[in-house]
Design a protein around this motif. Structure first.
Motif, PDB file in Angstrom:
ATOM      1  N   PRO A 171       0.798  -1.227   0.000  1.00  0.00           N
ATOM      2  CA  PRO A 171       0.000   0.000   0.000  1.00  0.00           C
ATOM      3  C   PRO A 171       0.830   1.277   0.000  1.00  0.00           C
ATOM      4  O   PRO A 171       0.371   2.322  -0.453  1.00  0.00           O
ATOM      5  CB  PRO A 171      -0.817  -0.119   1.292  1.00  0.00           C
ATOM      6  CG  PRO A 171      -0.899  -1.584   1.548  1.00  0.00           C
ATOM      7  CD  PRO A 171       0.394  -2.147   1.069  1.00  0.00           C
ATOM      8  N   LEU A 172       2.070   1.203   0.502  1.00  0.00           N
ATOM      9  CA  LEU A 172       2.920   2.392   0.578  1.00  0.00           C
ATOM     10  C   LEU A 172       4.097   2.319  -0.389  1.00  0.00           C
ATOM     11  O   LEU A 172       5.126   2.987  -0.187  1.00  0.00           O
ATOM     12  CB  LEU A 172       3.439   2.568   2.015  1.00  0.00           C
ATOM     13  CG  LEU A 172       2.374   2.785   3.094  1.00  0.00           C
ATOM     14  CD1 LEU A 172       3.021   2.871   4.478  1.00  0.00           C
ATOM     15  CD2 LEU A 172       1.571   4.045   2.809  1.00  0.00           C
ATOM     16  N   LEU A 173       3.947   1.545  -1.452  1.00  0.00           N
ATOM     17  CA  LEU A 173       5.054   1.368  -2.395  1.00  0.00           C
ATOM     18  C   LEU A 173       5.523   2.701  -2.972  1.00  0.00           C
ATOM     19  O   LEU A 173       6.723   3.002  -2.992  1.00  0.00           O
ATOM     20  CB  LEU A 173       4.635   0.435  -3.528  1.00  0.00           C
ATOM     21  CG  LEU A 173       5.654   0.257  -4.658  1.00  0.00           C
ATOM     22  CD1 LEU A 173       6.936  -0.365  -4.120  1.00  0.00           C
ATOM     23  CD2 LEU A 173       5.081  -0.585  -5.795  1.00  0.00           C
ATOM     24  N   ASN A 174       4.589   3.516  -3.454  1.00  0.00           N
ATOM     25  CA  ASN A 174       4.970   4.801  -4.047  1.00  0.00           C
ATOM     26  C   ASN A 174       5.634   5.718  -3.033  1.00  0.00           C
ATOM     27  O   ASN A 174       6.562   6.468  -3.363  1.00  0.00           O
ATOM     28  CB  ASN A 174       3.744   5.487  -4.658  1.00  0.00           C
ATOM     29  CG  ASN A 174       3.197   4.728  -5.848  1.00  0.00           C
ATOM     30  OD1 ASN A 174       3.931   4.028  -6.535  1.00  0.00           O
ATOM     31  ND2 ASN A 174       1.896   4.856  -6.081  1.00  0.00           N
ATOM     32  N   THR A 175       5.168   5.649  -1.810  1.00  0.00           N
ATOM     33  CA  THR A 175       5.759   6.487  -0.757  1.00  0.00           C
ATOM     34  C   THR A 175       7.182   6.050  -0.453  1.00  0.00           C
ATOM     35  O   THR A 175       8.062   6.887  -0.181  1.00  0.00           O
ATOM     36  CB  THR A 175       4.900   6.410   0.513  1.00  0.00           C
ATOM     37  OG1 THR A 175       3.536   6.680   0.182  1.00  0.00           O
ATOM     38  CG2 THR A 175       5.361   7.418   1.552  1.00  0.00           C
ATOM     39  N   MET A 176       7.435   4.754  -0.490  1.00  0.00           N
ATOM     40  CA  MET A 176       8.787   4.254  -0.214  1.00  0.00           C
ATOM     41  C   MET A 176       9.797   4.755  -1.241  1.00  0.00           C
ATOM     42  O   MET A 176      10.997   4.830  -0.965  1.00  0.00           O
ATOM     43  CB  MET A 176       8.782   2.719  -0.203  1.00  0.00           C
ATOM     44  CG  MET A 176       8.265   2.117   1.082  1.00  0.00           C
ATOM     45  SD  MET A 176       8.592   0.347   1.210  1.00  0.00           S
ATOM     46  CE  MET A 176       7.280  -0.316   0.202  1.00  0.00           C
ATOM     47  N   LEU A 177       9.317   5.118  -2.436  1.00  0.00           N
ATOM     48  CA  LEU A 177      10.216   5.558  -3.505  1.00  0.00           C
ATOM     49  C   LEU A 177      10.519   7.051  -3.457  1.00  0.00           C
ATOM     50  O   LEU A 177      11.308   7.547  -4.262  1.00  0.00           O
ATOM     51  CB  LEU A 177       9.586   5.212  -4.867  1.00  0.00           C
ATOM     52  CG  LEU A 177       9.288   3.734  -5.111  1.00  0.00           C
ATOM     53  CD1 LEU A 177       8.614   3.536  -6.457  1.00  0.00           C
ATOM     54  CD2 LEU A 177      10.558   2.903  -5.024  1.00  0.00           C
ATOM     55  N   VAL A 178       9.914   7.767  -2.514  1.00  0.00           N
ATOM     56  CA  VAL A 178      10.124   9.214  -2.434  1.00  0.00           C
ATOM     57  C   VAL A 178      11.565   9.536  -2.044  1.00  0.00           C
ATOM     58  O   VAL A 178      12.245  10.337  -2.692  1.00  0.00           O
ATOM     59  CB  VAL A 178       9.133   9.851  -1.435  1.00  0.00           C
ATOM     60  CG1 VAL A 178       9.486  11.319  -1.189  1.00  0.00           C
ATOM     61  CG2 VAL A 178       7.715   9.733  -1.969  1.00  0.00           C
TER      62      VAL A 178
END
Length: 416
Positions: free
Chosen positions: A41-48
């Motif tokens: 669920p937080l994949l995109n956030t982990m890439l920040v």
């Protein structure tokens, strides 16, 4: 300016937690056909940035939702990846979603089972989802039975979609029928497969769809469900299930498409606390006739499933509601109850009908305060019949709040 200087770690953690919870809550389960979540669920956030990645990786609560085979490449269901994710969750309660059709039976499924074994006692929610893309050599019913053969002491919610299983010499059926050790289970939803706790005393909600009736040695004839509040049956043998379930606390009963018709009324127990009944019938039904007088505190009755009023199926309705036949004491399949045994209904919702039907309802059940009819049975009648219907409608308005279609209560439609 560094974003980490703008957002303090404590605030960021709260924001991420909200995003994580909302993403999980948005997942559609059976009988929905929407695809499940296919990534963290937080994949995109982990890439920040690296610091956000590290925060998510080291925060146990962000690893409490475990997805296995649901839209992920086959290599991602390896035991090593799964074990690492489970270890990151610490000792927090888990929610597991599994797509058995995407798990290769001989290699991947044993790895999955081995990784889960030491953590099943923490699982509070378990969902088996169906996937359109299937792998070869999918798990068998025996494989699923062995997985669920472990105690599940914390399990509260179980959702089982109509996923396919392979045949083995031990398991010849394409339908699961399993009892599990989950004494705290509160919510159960089964589509086609039937999985039930050995002790269902804490169940408050059951939804069964296309499930064969448990009439053999699989389950006892009487299933005590003392805390059950909501029961939904779709395309099931309603008579057999209602006869087997002991539900003294039931508040809401939903029946959509009674899958098996019987010629004689079944033996049913009283429903002293039932307040709402939604029963989508297709003609006389002895089960409905036997049930109605056993619900003394029924307040709301609907001939259709509330929420599906705009379904195209409502455009062509020719079968009158069974409750009208019961009122008329029709012979044959229906044997109407005496007037003294009618429930004290306040609200009646019909998919089709006419004003004469409402007068009959009011004569039998004077407690009715509101009546909704989605489609008037006189819409295609001649002018004289429609005029009579209009006059009757005006008379009814003095006795009860009656509306047609989706008009709000208290409104007066221009045409009906």
């Amino acid at each position: 300016m560094d974003i980490n200087e703008v957002i303090p770690p404590e605030l960021l953690l709260l924001i991420l937690d909200q995003v994580y919870v909302e993403a999980i809550d948005s997942i559609s389960l059976a009988p929905s056909t929407a695809p499940p979540l296919n990534h963290h669920p937080l994949l995109n956030t982990m890439l920040v940035c690296r610091s956000w990645h590290q925060m998510i990786m080291s925060t146990p609560v962000f690893w409490t939702f475990v997805w296995i085979g649901a839209g992920t490449p086959p290599r991602d269901v390896e035991g090593k990846r799964l074990r690492a994710a489970l270890e990151r969750s610490g000792q927090l309660p888990l929610s597991v979603m599994m797509a058995p059709e995407r798990i290769e039976r001989l290699i991947h499924f044993p790895n999955v089972q081995e990784a889960l074994e030491d953590h099943l006692q923490r699982v509070e929610a378990f969902s088996f989802v169906r996937m359109e893309r299937k792998r070869q050599n999918i798990p068998s019913g025996r494989d699923i039975e062995l997985l669920l053969g472990h105690p599940l002491p914390s399990l509260k919610r179980l959702n089982v979609d109509r996923f396919k299983i392979s045949y083995t010499g031990y398991w010849w059926s394409d339908q699961l029928r399993i009892t599990i050790d989950s004494p705290q289970l509160e919510e159960l939803s089964c589509h086609y497969h039937f999985i039930i706790p050995q002790s269902p005393l804490h169940l408050t909600s059951i939804s069964l769809s296309s499930v064969d009736s448990p009439t053999d040695s699989f389950t006892p004839k009487n299933i005590d469900l003392p805390l059950l509040l909501d029961l939904r049956l779709t395309k099931c043998n309603v008579a057999t299930l209602l006869s087997a379930f002991v539900t003294p606390s039931l508040r809401r009963l939903f029946v959509d498409e009674n899958g098996w018709r019987i010629s004689t009324a079944p033996s049913l127990r009283p429903y002293p606390k039932l307040e709402e009944l939604q029963w989508n019938d297709e003609g006389p039904d002895p089960t409905f006739s036997a049930l109605l007088p056993l619900c003394p505190n029924l307040i709301r009755y609907s001939k259709y499933q509330v929420g599906g009023e705009e379904n195209p199926g409502f455009q062509e309705i020719e079968t009158p509601a069974t409750i009208l036949g019961v009122l008329a004491h029709e012979s044959g399949d229906n044997h109407g109850p005496s007037a003294s045994s009618w429930p004290k209904l306040e609200e009646v919702l019909l998919d089709a009908g006419k004003c004469d039907d409402v007068f009959a309802l009011l004569d039998a059940i004077p407690s009715i305060k509101r009546v909704r009819i989605l489609q008037s049975s006189t819409e295609r009648s001649d002018e004289e019949t429609q005029k009579r219907e209009a006059d009757l409608f005006l008379s009814l308005r003095k006795l009860v709040d009656i509306v047609f279609g989706l008009d709000s209560w208290g409104s007066i439609p221009g045409t009906h």
